[in-house]
Write an enzyme that holds these catalytic residues in place. Structure first.
Site, short mmCIF file in Angstrom:
data_model
loop_
_atom_site.label_atom_id
_atom_site.label_comp_id
_atom_site.label_asym_id
_atom_site.label_seq_id
_atom_site.Cartn_x
_atom_site.Cartn_y
_atom_site.Cartn_z
N PRO A 150 5.17 -23.44 21.09
CA PRO A 150 6.16 -24.34 20.46
C PRO A 150 7.55 -23.74 20.48
O PRO A 150 7.75 -22.56 20.20
CB PRO A 150 5.62 -24.47 19.03
N CYS A 151 8.52 -24.59 20.79
CA CYS A 151 9.87 -24.09 21.09
C CYS A 151 10.88 -24.36 19.99
O CYS A 151 12.03 -23.97 20.11
CB CYS A 151 10.36 -24.74 22.37
#
Length: 428
Positions: A89-90
């Site tokens: 997840p960014c």
């Protein structure tokens, strides 16, 4: 080539690899909505099925729970997995967000590394936003736990750790439009090899023309949004009640199979002769439709609406773009109201965003379409699943590259190619 997909989302990466000829084994995704779409299409799908291990339930699970609950079983995967892929997840380090180094989602990348150390696949692919390689400011790092590595980019941190384990690391930015995706989507890709193969990302870029020719796509120009979604227009079509949502009062346009297909649309239709799902039309108010008309008149198609135009129209929203008919789309996000159709006064349907992401029509998205309020922190509806996905066409190009590069490593070769400190072994 057997692969496992970690932080798999709804399956964009997995789909591309499967289409390239790879074999799926395990997919780790903690959100139940995204996992259900993945399971429906690829794990137990009509076209593809993962070779799922009997000891792992086919259900949503986080990487952390996977490591803690199945540690001994995971160790048995070593030597059987050729490729590990995943996009941690960014949100914690996206340039579109607040770039908070204390965001717990950043820790998921470190869990990914722990899994790598146990399974030790021959190849690794990590895909993330372009901001993955941007440095956190030291000011924002003050007060963070273990903030030493936040003074450099997360891509630097992960690449350095993979090099310590023994991987040759190749990394950089690519534009998905260069691989036939009708979208200017710039992503940061890390491709690693345990065999010592260097420059895999550069090889991927060098082979783009070969891949486009293989798929029958234009080489000298990008694919346009018109080529991708023209057959999904609503003007002149009969509207009927939407059939794949539990919420009443929404409509969809009756789908007509086009008599002539562009090369891109032929890939999207791919032997599928029915109507694709997820065509539910937005239920815009009349004043919203009128506002869309004003936005179209004030905008430069393909470019985000300027601050001057937003102020003139009284818009608080920072990012809104009218599509250019004969050009690629801007980046598809998880927010459906970021983009307005090039020819109709509405936002895109979920299927139109899926087309622009290069999901074929047989791929069915499940669950609710949208969510809001506090639920956005926990739910992953269709628009979000699509916006977060890796475009399958890009993933397929990566799959073809790695199948060509694949090297069978036995235990002896593995010892020879390990590049960690001479007096150390990987921490399993």
């Amino acid at each position: 080539m057997r692969f496992m997909d970690v932080f798999a989302g709804c399956g964009g990466l997995s789909l591309g690899l499967l289409k390239a000829g790879c074999e799926g084994v395990v997919a780790i995704e903690k959100n139940p909505m995204a996992f259900e779409t993945l399971k429906h299409n690829l794990i137990d799908g009509a076209r593809y099925q993962f070779q799922w291990p009997s000891w792992l339930p086919k259900q949503a699970i986080s990487c952390e729970d996977f490591l803690e609950g199945f540690g001994e079983k995971i160790r048995l995967l070593r030597g059987t997995i050729d490729l590990m892929v995943g996009g941690p997840p960014c949100q914690g380090f996206s340039t579109a967000g607040r770039r908070d180094p204390a965001d717990p989602r950043n820790k998921m990348a470190e869990q990914y590394l722990e899994l790598v150390k146990i399974v030790l696949p021959k190849f690794i692919v990590i895909e993330n936003v372009s901001g993955f390689n941007s440095k956190f400011s030291e000011a924002k790092c003050s007060g963070c736990d273990e903030d030493h590595h936040f003074k450099k980019s997360y891509a630097d941190f992960i690449s350095g750790e993979l090099s310590k384990i023994g991987y040759s690391v190749s990394r950089g930015k690519v534009n998905c439009a260069d691989f036939g995706v009708p979208q200017n989507r710039r992503r940061y890709i890390i491709i690693c090899s345990l065999s010592g193969t260097e420059g895999l990302l550069e090889t991927l870029v060098d082979k783009r023309q070969e891949f486009l020719q293989l798929k029958g796509l234009p080489v000298a120009r990008p694919v346009s949004v018109y080529e991708a979604i023209a057959d999904l227009q609503t003007r002149g079509r009969e509207l009927v009640e939407n059939s794949d949502s539990n919420v009443k009062g929404f409509f969809e346009a009756v789908y007509k199979v086009p008599q002539i297909s562009s090369p891109y649309l032929a890939i999207m239709r791919e032997g599928f002769y029915g109507a694709p799902n997820s065509r539910r039309l937005p239920r815009h108010k009349l004043d919203t439709i009128a506002q869309f008309g004003r936005i179209q008149s004030e905008s430069q198609p393909g470019r985000s609406l300027s601050k001057e135009a937003r102020d003139k129209l009284g818009l608080k929203k920072h990012a809104i773009t009218v599509l250019t008919k004969n050009a690629p789309s801007p980046t598809i996000t998880t927010l459906p109201d970021d983009i307005i159709h090039y020819d109709e006064l509405r936002i895109l349907t979920a299927r139109e965003t899926a087309r622009i992401q290069s999901f074929p029509d047989w791929f069915e998205f499940t669950g609710k379409y949208t969510t809001g309020g506090k639920s956005r922190r926990f739910e992953c509806p269709r628009y979000t699943q699509i916006g977060n996905a890796v475009p399958p066409l890009l993933a397929e190009a990566i799959g073809h590259l790695l199948l060509e590069q694949a090297v069978c490593l036995d235990d002896g070769e593995l010892n020879k190619t390990y590049k960690g400190p001479a007096n150390a072994t990987p921490e399993f």
